[in-house]
Write a protein that holds these residues in place. Structure first.
Motif, mmCIF file in Angstrom:
data_model
loop_
_atom_site.group_PDB
_atom_site.id
_atom_site.type_symbol
_atom_site.label_atom_id
_atom_site.label_comp_id
_atom_site.label_asym_id
_atom_site.label_seq_id
_atom_site.Cartn_x
_atom_site.Cartn_y
_atom_site.Cartn_z
ATOM 1 N N HIS A 28 0.845 -1.197 0.000
ATOM 2 C CA HIS A 28 0.000 0.000 0.000
ATOM 3 C C HIS A 28 0.879 1.245 0.000
ATOM 4 O O HIS A 28 1.852 1.334 0.762
ATOM 5 C CB HIS A 28 -0.890 -0.027 1.242
ATOM 6 N N ARG A 112 -17.373 -4.818 -5.998
ATOM 7 C CA ARG A 112 -16.969 -3.417 -5.952
ATOM 8 C C ARG A 112 -18.067 -2.521 -6.504
ATOM 9 O O ARG A 112 -18.557 -2.738 -7.616
ATOM 10 C CB ARG A 112 -15.672 -3.226 -6.747
ATOM 11 N N GLU A 115 -19.005 3.619 -6.471
ATOM 12 C CA GLU A 115 -18.451 4.673 -5.613
ATOM 13 C C GLU A 115 -17.172 4.256 -4.885
ATOM 14 O O GLU A 115 -16.543 5.091 -4.228
ATOM 15 C CB GLU A 115 -19.496 5.137 -4.594
ATOM 16 N N ASP A 116 -16.768 2.993 -5.008
ATOM 17 C CA ASP A 116 -15.526 2.553 -4.384
ATOM 18 C C ASP A 116 -14.345 3.023 -5.227
ATOM 19 O O ASP A 116 -14.195 2.575 -6.379
ATOM 20 C CB ASP A 116 -15.485 1.021 -4.260
ATOM 21 N N PRO A 117 -13.464 3.856 -4.690
ATOM 22 C CA PRO A 117 -12.344 4.345 -5.495
ATOM 23 C C PRO A 117 -11.263 3.303 -5.747
ATOM 24 O O PRO A 117 -10.429 3.484 -6.632
ATOM 25 C CB PRO A 117 -11.799 5.515 -4.667
ATOM 26 N N SER A 118 -11.272 2.227 -4.970
ATOM 27 C CA SER A 118 -10.222 1.223 -5.109
ATOM 28 C C SER A 118 -10.707 -0.093 -4.517
ATOM 29 O O SER A 118 -11.727 -0.154 -3.816
ATOM 30 C CB SER A 118 -8.948 1.670 -4.380
ATOM 31 N N ALA A 121 -10.695 0.220 -0.758
ATOM 32 C CA ALA A 121 -11.895 0.874 -0.243
ATOM 33 C C ALA A 121 -13.082 -0.081 -0.242
ATOM 34 O O ALA A 121 -13.888 -0.101 0.700
ATOM 35 C CB ALA A 121 -12.211 2.115 -1.078
ATOM 36 N N CYS A 122 -13.187 -0.899 -1.285
ATOM 37 C CA CYS A 122 -14.266 -1.881 -1.369
ATOM 38 C C CYS A 122 -14.169 -2.893 -0.231
ATOM 39 O O CYS A 122 -15.177 -3.173 0.444
ATOM 40 C CB CYS A 122 -14.204 -2.592 -2.715
ATOM 41 N N LEU A 124 -12.656 -2.680 2.698
ATOM 42 C CA LEU A 124 -12.906 -2.077 4.008
ATOM 43 C C LEU A 124 -14.395 -1.753 4.185
ATOM 44 O O LEU A 124 -14.952 -1.965 5.272
ATOM 45 C CB LEU A 124 -12.062 -0.817 4.169
ATOM 46 N N ARG A 125 -15.025 -1.262 3.129
ATOM 47 C CA ARG A 125 -16.462 -0.953 3.216
ATOM 48 C C ARG A 125 -17.269 -2.216 3.486
ATOM 49 O O ARG A 125 -18.134 -2.248 4.373
ATOM 50 C CB ARG A 125 -16.932 -0.297 1.919
ATOM 51 N N PRO A 135 -12.836 0.525 10.366
ATOM 52 C CA PRO A 135 -11.747 0.526 9.374
ATOM 53 C C PRO A 135 -10.546 1.351 9.805
ATOM 54 O O PRO A 135 -9.420 1.094 9.346
ATOM 55 C CB PRO A 135 -12.410 1.131 8.133
#
Length: 273
Positions: A28, A112, A115-118, A121-122, A124-125, A135
């Motif tokens: 990351h 995914r 609205e998930d930028p990556s 992000a997916c 963790l959401r 998160p």
């Protein structure tokens, strides 16, 4: 338990996980190198992170969170110097009402959304939605290369995280998951808890049998896609123990709401893995 106060054994496991991601995937960009040891060393392996035998067509992007941390109240029943007894991984049990993989044990995750930028992000959401974890307490180490999930026609990005500040987890929506639990990693490498799972599809000339690694842990059976990822990660990390792959369980009509399926004894003369 924060990374500032955790035992040295856990630092070693964390270093190995970071080395795994750095070797086979992508660390990351926001990885805090001052807090994450980057001195892990992996054994040589001919396996690599190759899942090309699985095929998908026009798959939907998805991600799962493979979250490791320190479990304080349920130590492993199996001890091995390769894995700290406090180390665990977060799993969920999918609801029986779900159309795909009902009643199976899985990592938190899902498709995914726009609205998930990556993928991070997916993952963790989805983990927050399924387990109520915070998160902000997850230190993302990075991602491993995408893995095809044939049955669902997903292309799955495994996101590897370290639970820097563990939070309470629980079932949020029983239509999505009916259990959220943490499994000691040492139990995952116990040879006595490892079997091969077989699921029959169809019958006669057109029928076939799917076989995957499996783990009898947490009072249930982890098999299929989740077990395939865990099996490969444990091998590449150098944490896996030899186990006998001809100990089979039939999961054709089985789901995680039922007692563990019976284990067929190994055949005489079968070599250990």
């Amino acid at each position: 338990m924060s990374q500032d106060t955790q035992p040295a054994e856990l630092d070693g496991a964390l270093a190995d996980l970071a080395a795994l991601v750095g070797t086979y995937g992508t660390l990351h960009r926001k990885l805090n190198a001052s807090r994450i040891p980057l001195n892990g060393r992996l054994p040589e392996s001919s396996l690599g992170w190759d899942f090309s035998r699985f095929q998908v067509q026009d798959p939907r992007a998805s991600a799962v969170l493979i979250l490791f941390g320190a479990l304080d109240d349920v130590p492993s029943r199996y001890q091995d110097a390769r894995v700290p007894e406090e180390l665990d991984v977060l799993l969920t049990q999918r609801a029986l009402t779900l159309r795909k993989h009902p009643g199976q044990i899985s990592f938190p995750g899902g498709a995914r959304d726009p609205e998930d930028p990556s993928a991070i992000a997916c993952a963790l959401r989805e983990a927050e939605e399924e387990t109520a974890l915070d998160p902000a307490g997850v230190h993302v180490l990075g991602t491993l290369p995408e893995v095809p999930l044939t049955v669902s026609n997903f292309m799955v990005t495994p996101v590897v995280g370290w639970w820097d500040r563990p939070s309470e987890v629980a079932v949020v929506d029983r239509a999505e998951a009916t259990r959220v639990f943490r499994v000691p990693v040492a139990d995952l490498i116990d040879p006595e808890r490892r079997v091969s799972a077989q699921r029959r599809f169809g019958s006669g000339p057109t029928g076939h049998v799917f076989t995957s690694p499996a783990f009898m842990v947490g009072g249930t059976l982890v098999w299929g896609f989740t077990a395939i990822l865990l099996d490969r990660m444990l091998d590449l990390l150098g944490w896996a123990q030899p186990w006998q792959r001809d100990r089979y369980v039939d999961v054709t009509d089985w789901d995680a709401t039922r007692p563990l399926p019976d284990v067929a004894p190994p055949q005489p003369g079968h070599p250990r893995d």
